[in-house]
Design an enzyme around this catalytic site. Structure first.
Site, PDB file in Angstrom:
ATOM      1  N   ILE A 626       0.815  -1.218   0.000  1.00 33.39           N
ATOM      2  CA  ILE A 626       0.000   0.000   0.000  1.00 33.39           C
ATOM      3  C   ILE A 626       0.850   1.271   0.000  1.00 33.39           C
ATOM      4  CG2 ILE A 626      -1.930  -1.122   1.172  1.00 33.39           C
ATOM      5  CD1 ILE A 626      -0.936   0.152   3.769  1.00 33.39           C
ATOM      6  N   SER A 631      12.427   3.761   4.165  1.00 38.87           N
ATOM      7  CA  SER A 631      13.280   2.642   4.555  1.00 38.87           C
ATOM      8  C   SER A 631      12.740   1.300   4.095  1.00 38.87           C
ATOM      9  CB  SER A 631      13.449   2.616   6.080  1.00 38.87           C
ATOM     10  OG  SER A 631      12.181   2.560   6.711  1.00 38.87           O
ATOM     11  N   GLY A 632      11.688   1.291   3.344  1.00 36.52           N
ATOM     12  CA  GLY A 632      11.160   0.026   2.850  1.00 36.52           C
ATOM     13  C   GLY A 632       9.700   0.138   2.461  1.00 36.52           C
ATOM     14  N   GLY A 633       9.196  -0.973   1.959  1.00 32.14           N
ATOM     15  CA  GLY A 633       7.802  -1.003   1.538  1.00 32.14           C
ATOM     16  C   GLY A 633       6.865  -1.302   2.695  1.00 32.14           C
ATOM     17  N   VAL A 634       5.614  -0.809   2.550  1.00 34.86           N
ATOM     18  CA  VAL A 634       4.580  -1.007   3.568  1.00 34.86           C
ATOM     19  C   VAL A 634       3.491  -1.884   2.947  1.00 34.86           C
ATOM     20  CG1 VAL A 634       2.926   0.083   5.102  1.00 34.86           C
ATOM     21  CG2 VAL A 634       5.105   1.220   4.591  1.00 34.86           C
ATOM     22  N   ASP A 739       9.035  15.346  13.808  1.00 23.38           N
ATOM     23  CA  ASP A 739       8.549  15.253  12.439  1.00 23.38           C
ATOM     24  C   ASP A 739       7.031  15.130  12.448  1.00 23.38           C
ATOM     25  OD1 ASP A 739       8.840  15.293   9.727  1.00 23.38           O
ATOM     26  OD2 ASP A 739       9.224  13.139   9.532  1.00 23.38           O
TER      27      ASP A 739
END
Length: 939
Positions: A626, A631-634, A739
């Site tokens: 999605i 830092s990477g895919g979700v 953030d």
């Protein structure tokens, strides 16, 4: 020659005198010294050129600058060396010559006829005779007198040999004439300077004078004079043949001699070397008359050859001495501690006094300023702000993830007596999951206590860290080499007391397990200490102290392993400096590589401890991507057996620059549960990938709601309330988010709001790309962060105020500006202006102004804002956000469908265009073929 018995009786022994003189003559002329046969050689006639006396005297005094060709000898031996050179000019002169045989060399090389011819030729040239100072009684001792005065001039030139011999002879004649009528004394001093003056007075310069035959000596007279030296009574007055040491500028030397009362010429003791001079005085005349030209030419060649040998030996000795001096000086230079060298001042930024502009800015800075849209006028108005934001921009874009760990969490000082905790990076850190972008620390560096209502009571195990937790601070620079050269900090008792609540097995000190929040501080502290164990590069000042000698700063462990290394390095010379530098760099790189490997092994070991065993693909099904985070895919998935939706974040550990930070995030989330923070479920390590299983918020991020819907003040208040609740929890744990923005606020379908450290990026459009172009998203940054000032937890309150503007207007201020210009505007404009402030209520304006105070001291805290009127009275329930979440989700799905249709249409159009192009090409080929066929038919 007089036969006075008294005079004869006073003369020294002939044999004893000749033995002493012949030994010296042998050394100078190559004699063998085996007898006195040379004393019995026949006599020959001699001449005296009086005209040459004056010229020779002048030339002898003008030749005072001559220096010895042999540097190994003293200046006083110059005359002897020169005479040796002269003696080599005539090989015939290598016979023994005693003090009594005046012209033995002449008689051995020339016949009496040649001498007579020479005398006649000289008489023909100069017929005038001057005998005013010369008597026939003294004629037999003229040559002896010449020998006597030869030692008065110790420096001469080869070109003046003939003149010098005659000059010395004349000086002695005058000297003898002066002492003729004196009473006999045991020893009298004769000064040749006075004699030279007398002879000049007696002989006019304009009158050429040459001696008559009466001046010549006969063999009988010479033998008689030689016999007169055989009386042994005057042995004690035997003259020394060694020349006295000359004074500066070749002053004449006074020679002590004994003279009888009547005939002082008998006692003239001829030193060595005068025979050669008298001979060369006649040989120079022979050159003029043209006799023996071949012999003289050979003599000249041999003389020049010997002189060249002398010069070459002198040059070699000088070169060797100079090389020795240079080598010794180079060694001295090598061992001398030098000042810094090869220093370069690349950039010097100054201010023009007339225009007020900065001068000398680096080229990169100039490009940033020109491409950022900051005008010259703006640069002139806020020069310091421009400098600050450029530095900040470079720091943010160039920093790595490991440095970011120090900027994210607060710093706590150690005990005052601890030398290991001398710099802030050596302090402990409390950590919690930050976002994928940068985050800064707000911890204490001074230990000043703050209000206790924002602290957890369980944190009081370390009083120093609890008391000074919230003092605004900036991350200090990296510690110097002294920190890294100290003993392992993690084993110190001070750090043990500070880390006594860690549950980890990796801690080297004894630990006491605690299930409350101190776990997080001790965990982060241990990671920080491991960070300090990395070897730092050598500090340049330590090098310059021993430059050009190569030496390095060693840690105690390194010194213990190689104790001989420093001694070997200090002996190096500048020639080996490049090799030493290369070897040093190679060693440092090797150590760094080993350290990275060691830390990598520790990382995987620690991950294996905190992560669960097994394959996550066997526990979760229906993985759907999605979004793609930094830092990477979700992915979304369902847990097998319970059918609960989860979010899975997959990260490749090899590509992660902040591995330690990831571990700390997992550890903090494991021990922390809060309704307004996305909860951690589990984690796995599989084939080099880290799988983090977290609570899934199906409603997506607040960004979707903001971009697709318009929120009321009540709904904005609900979002602010839930966000402030999560921030209060983080701040109470000593963690700042740094953030806060709509991308990191997640919603559920029921309207629940939770903070996360990563944002869904399913909506790929220009707006979202702008949000992620720069790590740290400068549009939400506080002025103190941009201006590189000390900051604390109130930076999250500023970011919350910017997020309120984002919910009101749909985007944050300056979103359409470049990141650098946005930083400049944040630093210079202060509180941003709303587009339509009149549409807001007074309570919302007050709340917003309190959040966006430029000065952090005037800005409210999370706890204070939670008690504000706007939150307590106007804010609505979370359920009011559910319709907005559903609406935003529907619109998002529709946009995705439209985007897919557009992509399909584009693909169809491309396919049609390609097909048409192929058809056109085929038609053209067929046409060409038809034309060719018709041509063939016609043929």
């Amino acid at each position: 020659m007089s036969n006075d018995p008294s005079a004869v009786s006073e003369l020294p022994d002939k044999d004893s005198l000749d033995n002493g003189i012949s030994n010296d003559n042998e050394r100078a002329m190559g004699g063998n010294g085996d007898g006195g046969d040379g004393l019995r050689l026949p006599r020959t006639t001699g001449t005296l050129n009086v005209n040459a006396l004056q010229k020779g005297t002048n030339a002898a005094h003008e030749a005072g600058g001559y220096k010895s060709m042999d540097p190994a000898k003293n200046a006083e031996t110059t005359n002897d060396d020169d005479n040796n050179v002269v003696s080599l000019d005539d090989p015939i002169q290598f016979t023994r010559v005693s003090s009594s045989s005046v012209i033995s060399g002449m008689s051995s090389s020339m016949s009496p006829h040649s001498n007579i011819d020479e005398t006649k030729s000289l008489e023909a040239v100069t017929p005038n005779i001057n005998t005013s100072n010369i008597t026939p009684d003294h004629s037999a001792d003229n040559t002896f007198s010449t020998i006597n005065a030869s030692e008065s001039d110790h420096q001469f030139n080869d070109t003046l040999l003939s003149k010098l011999s005659l000059t010395d002879s004349t000086e002695t004649i005058e000297n003898n004439a002066t002492v003729k009528h004196q009473q006999p004394v045991a020893s009298s001093t004769v000064n040749s300077n006075k004699s030279s003056t007398d002879i000049r007075r007696a002989t006019p310069v304009s009158t050429p004078v040459i001696s008559k035959p009466s001046m010549t000596t006969t063999p009988r007279q010479i033998n008689s004079a030689s016999h007169s030296l055989s009386n042994p009574k005057h042995k004690q007055h035997k003259p020394k043949v060694k020349p006295s040491k000359p004074e500066a500028k070749s002053k004449p030397v006074s020679v002590k001699k004994s003279f009888p009362s009547k005939n002082p010429l008998k006692n003239s003791s001829p030193p060595k070397k005068q025979t050669e001079k008298s001979y060369y005085s006649s040989s120079s005349k022979k050159r003029k008359s043209g006799s023996n030209s071949g012999t003289l030419r050979m003599k000249d060649v041999f003389t020049s050859f010997v002189q060249n040998i002398k010069r070459n030996s002198q040059d070699d000795k000088r070169a060797s001495s100079s090389s020795n001096n240079s080598s010794s000086s180079s060694i001295t230079t090598a061992l001398r501690i030098s000042t810094p060298y090869n220093a370069k001042h690349i950039h010097h930024v100054g201010v023009d006094s007339k225009t007020g502009e900065y001068t000398g800015l680096p080229e990169e800075w100039e490009k940033l300023l020109t491409s950022s849209g900051i005008s010259k006028r703006e640069q002139q108005q806020n020069m310091q702000a421009v400098m600050d934001i450029v530095k900040f921009y470079q720091d943010v874009t160039e920093t790595n993830g490991e440095d970011k760990m120090f900027k994210t969490f607060n710093t706590t000082t150690g005990l005052p007596g601890s030398p290991q905790v001398s710099t802030p990076p050596a302090n402990s850190f409390n950590k919690f999951p930050p976002s994928t972008s940068d985050s800064h620390n707000y911890g204490s560096r001074t230990g000043t206590p703050m209000s206790n209502h924002v602290m957890s009571p369980t944190l009081n195990t370390d009083s120093s860290s609890a008391n000074g937790k919230f003092i605004p601070s900036r991350p200090a620079p990296k510690p110097p080499s002294s920190a890294s050269a100290s003993a392992p900090i993690i084993k110190s008792p001070v750090m043990n007391s500070a880390a006594n609540v860690s549950p980890l097995k990796q801690t080297h000190a004894p630990t006491t397990p605690n299930r409350t929040s101190p776990n997080r501080s001790s965990i982060s502290r241990n990671a920080t200490l491991k960070k300090e164990e990395q070897p730092l590069p050598p500090i340049p000042p330590t090098k310059s102290k021993t430059s050009p000698i190569i030496s390095t700063a060693h840690t105690p462990q390194q010194v213990a392993q190689s104790p001989k290394a420093p001694a070997q390095e200090t002996v190096t010379t500048p020639t080996s400096k490049p090799a030493q530098a290369r070897s040093l760099s190679k060693e440092l790189n090797e150590k760094k590589r080993e350290e990275r490997e060691r830390r990598k092994k520790q990382l995987y070991a620690k991950l294996n401890e905190i992560c669960s065993d097994g394959d996550p693909s066997t526990k979760y099904a229906n993985l759907v991507k999605i979004g793609q985070g930094a830092s990477g895919g979700v992915y979304t998935a369902y847990e097998i057996g319970t059918n609960v939706s989860v979010a899975i974040k997959q990260m490749n550990l090899e590509k992660q620059p902040k591995k330690e930070l990831i571990i700390n995030e997992i550890l903090v989330m494991k021990g922390s549960k809060h309704p307004n923070i996305v909860n951690f479920i589990d984690s796995y390590v599989l084939k080099g990938d880290l799988w983090v299983i977290m609570e899934y918020m199906e409603g997506g991020s607040l960004t979707d709601v903001v971009t697709h819907c318009i929120l009321t003040e009540g709904q904005i208040g609900a979002v602010c309330r839930e966000t402030l609740s999560g921030l209060e929890f983080l701040h109470s744990k000593g963690v700042l988010h740094r953030d806060i923005k709509s991308d990191n606020i997640l919603l559920s379908m029921e309207g629940d709001i939770k903070l996360t450290d990563f944002g869904f990026c399913a909506q790929i459009n220009e707006l979202n790309l702008k949000r992620t172009t720069m790590v740290g998203t400068p549009y939400w940054m506080a002025p103190e962060v941009v201006s590189r000032k000390e900051y604390g937890p109130k930076v999250d309150i500023w970011s919350l105020g910017i997020m309120i503007i984002e919910m009101i207007e749909g985007e944050p201020p300056y979103l359409n500006e470049t990141p650098l210009r946005a930083l400049y505007l944040i630093a210079t404009n202060g509180t941003p202006k709303l587009k339509e402030p009149e549409n807001l209520s007074s309570s919302l304006k007050k709340f917003l102004d309190w959040c966006l105070c430029v000065e952090p001291e005037d800005r409210a805290s999370a706890t204070e804002l939670l008690h504000d009127e706007y939150i307590t009275e106007i804010a609505e329930a979370n359920s009011s956000l559910a319709p907005l979440v559903k609406l935003a989700r529907l619109k998002k799905v529709a946009e995705n469908m439209d985007a897919d249709e557009d992509n399909d249409d584009d693909n169809d159009n491309e396919h049609i265009n390609k097909t048409n192009n192929c058809d056109d090409n085929n038609d053209s080929k067929e046409t060409v073929n038809l034309d060719v066929t018709e041509d063939d038919k016609q043929k």
